[in-house]
Design a protein around this motif. Sequence first.
Motif, short mmCIF file in Angstrom:
data_model
loop_
_atom_site.label_atom_id
_atom_site.label_comp_id
_atom_site.label_asym_id
_atom_site.label_seq_id
_atom_site.Cartn_x
_atom_site.Cartn_y
_atom_site.Cartn_z
N ALA A 82 -20.74 -39.27 93.20
CA ALA A 82 -20.53 -37.85 93.50
C ALA A 82 -19.03 -37.51 93.49
N THR A 83 -18.20 -38.42 94.00
CA THR A 83 -16.75 -38.17 94.03
C THR A 83 -16.18 -38.15 92.62
N ILE A 84 -16.61 -39.09 91.78
CA ILE A 84 -16.13 -39.11 90.39
C ILE A 84 -16.58 -37.85 89.64
N ASN A 85 -17.83 -37.44 89.87
CA ASN A 85 -18.32 -36.20 89.25
C ASN A 85 -17.48 -35.00 89.67
N LYS A 86 -17.13 -34.96 90.96
CA LYS A 86 -16.31 -33.85 91.49
C LYS A 86 -14.93 -33.86 90.83
N LEU A 87 -14.34 -35.05 90.68
CA LEU A 87 -13.01 -35.15 90.11
C LEU A 87 -13.01 -34.76 88.63
N ILE A 88 -14.04 -35.14 87.91
CA ILE A 88 -14.16 -34.72 86.51
C ILE A 88 -14.17 -33.19 86.43
N LYS A 89 -14.96 -32.58 87.31
CA LYS A 89 -15.07 -31.12 87.32
C LYS A 89 -13.70 -30.47 87.57
N GLU A 90 -12.94 -31.04 88.54
CA GLU A 90 -11.63 -30.48 88.85
C GLU A 90 -10.66 -30.66 87.68
N CYS A 91 -10.69 -31.83 87.05
CA CYS A 91 -9.79 -32.10 85.92
C CYS A 91 -10.06 -31.17 84.74
N MET A 92 -11.32 -30.82 84.54
CA MET A 92 -11.69 -29.98 83.39
C MET A 92 -11.66 -28.49 83.72
N SER A 93 -11.36 -28.18 84.98
CA SER A 93 -11.36 -26.78 85.43
C SER A 93 -10.18 -26.01 84.82
N THR A 94 -10.34 -24.69 84.74
CA THR A 94 -9.24 -23.82 84.31
C THR A 94 -8.63 -23.09 85.50
N SER A 95 -9.06 -23.45 86.72
CA SER A 95 -8.55 -22.80 87.92
C SER A 95 -7.07 -23.10 88.13
N VAL A 96 -6.34 -22.12 88.64
CA VAL A 96 -4.91 -22.34 88.91
C VAL A 96 -4.73 -23.30 90.08
N ALA A 97 -5.77 -23.48 90.89
CA ALA A 97 -5.68 -24.36 92.06
C ALA A 97 -6.25 -25.76 91.79
N LYS A 98 -6.50 -26.07 90.52
CA LYS A 98 -7.19 -27.34 90.23
C LYS A 98 -6.40 -28.57 90.67
N ASP A 99 -5.06 -28.53 90.61
CA ASP A 99 -4.26 -29.67 91.05
C ASP A 99 -4.41 -29.92 92.55
N ILE A 100 -4.51 -28.86 93.32
CA ILE A 100 -4.70 -28.99 94.77
C ILE A 100 -6.03 -29.68 95.06
N PHE A 101 -7.11 -29.18 94.43
CA PHE A 101 -8.43 -29.76 94.66
C PHE A 101 -8.51 -31.19 94.11
N ALA A 102 -7.88 -31.44 92.98
CA ALA A 102 -7.88 -32.78 92.41
C ALA A 102 -7.17 -33.77 93.33
N ASP A 103 -6.05 -33.37 93.95
CA ASP A 103 -5.33 -34.25 94.86
C ASP A 103 -6.19 -34.62 96.06
N LEU A 104 -6.93 -33.64 96.59
CA LEU A 104 -7.83 -33.92 97.72
C LEU A 104 -8.93 -34.91 97.30
#
Length: 310
Positions: free
Chosen positions: A153-175
């Motif tokens: 589940a954590t790896i799936n979440k990180l993939i989603k954050e890495c592929m996101s176009t959100s301006v906040a994706k680096d914040i969520f990816a770091d968490l």
Amino acid sequence: MNNQRFLVNPLQLSQEKSLKTLVENRTIYNLNNCELNLFETYESTQKVPLKFNDLVVTSMLRGKKIMHLFDDPEFVYLPGETVIVPSNVEMKIDFPEASKNNPTQCLALAIDQDKIVEILNFLNEQYPKEGTNMYWQLNYQNYFFYNNVEMAATINKLIKECMSTSVAKDIFADLTLKELLIRIIQTQTVKSIDEGKFLDANNPIKEVTEYIKQNLKENMNLKSLSEKACMSTTSFYRFFKRELGMSPIEYILNEKIKCAKNLLKNPTLQINEVCYLAGFEDANYFIRLFKKYEGITPKQYQLLYINQRC
């Protein structure tokens, strides 16, 4: 028979016209503190070299590889499994079954070393481990393991954050990177205990897990286990879950299921006998739980093992 493993979701394959190569075609998603690489291979080949400048967490999404890593024997690498590789260590990879109709797909998450140090320092300062000289740290000797449900589940979440176009994706990816490192260390700890390689004899987790393994037929509860660790029930529960990523009761059930799987390899044992010997009191509960963990009933597991041996 393989242990249970949880799959990271495969991603949509590249369109054929966009492929640059049929061997380890690479798509990259760059973030501030990590780089997600997606590799696809469409033809059988051997000894393909791959090396990263940072620590890399790899996870299989489709197909099959044969990994050559360090000076260890080669091993089969399948979906539901994860391998961590230190920086500047070369992997060599075989693709025995890859084809246009059966491609391999694997992710490789390269994590900046400074970010890893920052996360480990934070954990050691804010959530220090019990025992002498015990720290949050990665174990590079324990580099191959099956995903549990939390890891996947954590790896799936990180993939989603890495592929996101959100301006906040680096914040969520770091968490999520922090969560991923915690999951990896917890999984490595469980594996070390299973293999009898847990290093610190003074850590209460060692005595408690050994007691659990040796007394599966006993009526164990949180109070008795916390007394064994000389801790309050609240402190013990928190400590156990932080170390292993699961509650004491979840660990007991995992060990009972593991014991049952070994017993089921004996074709002369009846399911009721296996149920009792593995520490379960109710056969119906045992069958339901076993199916939840393994996807098949104890009898189906036993017959499958027997047929594979024939």
